[in-house]
Design an enzyme around this catalytic site. Structure first.
Site, PDB file in Angstrom:
ATOM      1  NE  ARG A 109      13.011 -11.642  40.263  1.00  0.00           N
ATOM      2  CZ  ARG A 109      14.282 -11.934  40.051  1.00  0.00           C
ATOM      3  NH1 ARG A 109      14.617 -13.185  39.719  1.00  0.00           N
ATOM      4  NH2 ARG A 109      15.209 -11.017  40.154  1.00  0.00           N
ATOM      5  CD  GLU A 141      -3.070   0.448   8.602  1.00  0.00           C
ATOM      6  OE1 GLU A 141      -4.297   0.498   8.785  1.00  0.00           O
ATOM      7  OE2 GLU A 141      -2.434  -0.609   8.513  1.00  0.00           O
ATOM      8  N   GLY A 175       7.089  14.124   2.047  1.00  0.00           N
ATOM      9  CA  GLY A 175       6.454  15.337   2.540  1.00  0.00           C
ATOM     10  C   GLY A 175       4.974  15.202   2.784  1.00  0.00           C
ATOM     11  CG  PHE A 187      -1.942   1.003   1.360  1.00  0.00           C
ATOM     12  CD1 PHE A 187      -3.150   0.858   0.692  1.00  0.00           C
ATOM     13  CD2 PHE A 187      -1.755   2.113   2.171  1.00  0.00           C
ATOM     14  CE1 PHE A 187      -4.160   1.808   0.837  1.00  0.00           C
ATOM     15  CE2 PHE A 187      -2.764   3.068   2.318  1.00  0.00           C
ATOM     16  CZ  PHE A 187      -3.961   2.920   1.644  1.00  0.00           C
ATOM     17  CB  ALA A 188       2.709   2.873  -2.605  1.00  0.00           C
ATOM     18  N   GLY A 229      12.247  -6.217  34.718  1.00  0.00           N
ATOM     19  CA  GLY A 229      13.625  -5.810  34.969  1.00  0.00           C
ATOM     20  C   GLY A 229      14.533  -6.073  33.783  1.00  0.00           C
ATOM     21  CB  SER A 253       0.126  12.940   9.473  1.00  0.00           C
ATOM     22  OG  SER A 253       0.908  12.153  10.351  1.00  0.00           O
ATOM     23  CB  SER A 302       3.596   7.452   3.570  1.00  0.00           C
ATOM     24  OG  SER A 302       2.601   7.162   4.518  1.00  0.00           O
ATOM     25  CD  GLU A 303       3.592  11.601  -2.332  1.00  0.00           C
ATOM     26  OE1 GLU A 303       2.819  11.153  -3.192  1.00  0.00           O
ATOM     27  OE2 GLU A 303       3.918  12.812  -2.254  1.00  0.00           O
TER      28      GLU A 303
END
Length: 410
Positions: free
Chosen positions: A270, A368, A124, A118-119, A344, A127, A121-122
């Site tokens: 523990r 997403e 710039g 799924f392309a 821990g 969001s 985003s770039e």
């Protein structure tokens, strides 16, 4: 399957989820461990296909998809992610593709032979998906409407942060075709990976699955490559994200439940300070908080999925999906972080489940739609509903005022 009641799963749903958790631990996790980080694990994909799980991505409702992703995430996050990325990359083909596109690509996706991506985003435009800059220039033209000629378009620009890139066999690509400003000028295309002018490189990310960047140097696409109508690509993207956002929340819930169960077992056994860790009120209260937040997130995810299944076109679906993804991913971060604290130093050793989850749990708060984007969607929908309610209340009063004026003038 027995319908979710809003408070508890049915017995057959619980049984199915238990089988999936066992399958993830016994068959899928060994395949995941043999994979190379940052590369597509094709044997794992093939196993998902053989088990019929990839097919379930395309035949399930939203709730069943959530149960599938949550259960796989509990036992093998790599298997869950591989399955989800197949769905994300290929769902637009199922929903908006032509018959020829579906027949050509979906059988391989379902079988785990063909890798989808799924392309969106770039560099710039992450969001702010409506700010895409990848340009689809009509053949023989220099811009304008994507309908400018039946010969096709040339894609020029970049995509970044694309899961399964550069190893996918095809990409669902969103490009600016210019029918209008912002979201109204975006179209979706199915672009095979072997198209001339398309290249990519892997990015060194905090992720076990491949993420890469793509470069489009005049990549040719034609009318047969369109997914849906020109200028309607943003709707293709949003339809996909509205379905998958609650199930991203389910992925997060699966990780949270795995971390919680591990923590309960650890703090119950523990020894420390003359007893076990769970005897310490500070520890017990923290575990109780982890459990409560996880349960709240789980129920909100299921409710969002049920809302989608009841009416995918409801204006409440985006808000519910955003709420589910927001709460579940933020909750998983909280639960895993506190699980590490209660375990821990041992939890920070390479190979420990919590060390693995600590790395995995961070990304879902970004992809997403980042948490900030989800908050924006929620607030926008709340104020929209308030405005509609106010206008509906004012309408009768305005009508009455007009009628009184007409009477006075008469």
């Amino acid at each position: 399957m027995t319908r979710f009641t809003g408070f508890a799963l049915g017995a057959d749903q619980e049984e199915w989820c238990a089988r999936l958790r066992a399958l993830a631990a016994e068959r899928l996790r060994p395949l995941a461990e043999k994979g190379e980080p940052g590369r597509v694990n094709r044997p794992l994909l093939a196993a998902l296909g053989e088990e019929g799980l990839l097919d379930r991505v395309f035949t399930s409702g939203a709730l069943e998809l959530c149960l599938l992703r949550e259960s796989l995430a509990y036992g093998c996050t790599e298997a869950e992610t591989a399955l989800a990325l197949q769905g994300l990359g290929a769902y637009p083909v199922l929903r908006s593709g032509s018959e020829a596109q579906r027949e050509r690509w979906l059988p391989g996706v379902r079988a785990g032979r063909t890798v989808a991506a799924f392309a969106l985003s770039e560099p710039g435009a992450g969001s702010d998906a409506a700010a895409l800059a990848l340009e689809a220039v009509p053949e023989g033209g220099s811009g304008g409407s994507s309908r400018g000629g039946a010969r096709g378009w040339r894609l020029s620009g970049e995509k970044c942060w694309i899961s399964n890139a550069p190893e996918a066999d095809f990409y669902t690509v969103f490009a600016r075709t210019g029918e209008g400003p912002g979201a109204r000028g975006v179209s979706a295309f199915l672009v095979p990976a072997d198209r001339p002018g398309l290249s990519g490189e892997p990015l060194d990310m905090l992720s076990p699955h491949p993420i890469g960047a793509l470069a489009f140097d005049g990549v040719p696409v034609g009318p047969a490559d369109l997914l849906g109508e020109p200028g309607r690509g943003f709707r293709v993207a949003m339809d996909t994200l509205n379905l998958f956002r609650p199930s991203v929340g389910a992925f997060a819930v699966g990780m949270a439940r795995a971390a919680l169960d591990l923590t309960v077992a650890h703090t119950a056994a523990r020894t420390a300070f003359g007893g076990v860790l769970g005897d310490l009120q500070a520890v017990a209260h923290r575990v109780a908080e982890m459990a409560t937040r996880t349960e709240a997130a789980r129920l909100l995810v299921y409710a969002a999925a049920e809302a989608y299944d009841a009416d995918a076109g409801s204006p409440q679906v985006p808000r519910r999906a955003a709420m589910a993804k927001l709460l579940a991913t933020e909750t998983a971060q909280y639960v895993v972080d506190h699980a590490v604290q209660l375990h821990g130093a041992a939890a920070l050793r390479r190979g420990h489940l919590l060390e693995h989850l600590y790395r995995e749990v961070r990304a879902p708060r970004i992809y997403e739609g980042a948490s900030e984007v989800q908050r924006t969607i929620i607030a926008k929908e709340l104020y929209r509903e308030a405005r509609v309610a106010r206008e509906a209340q004012e309408a009768p009063e305005m009508q009455e005022a007009r009628e009184m004026q007409e009477v006075a003038e008469a």
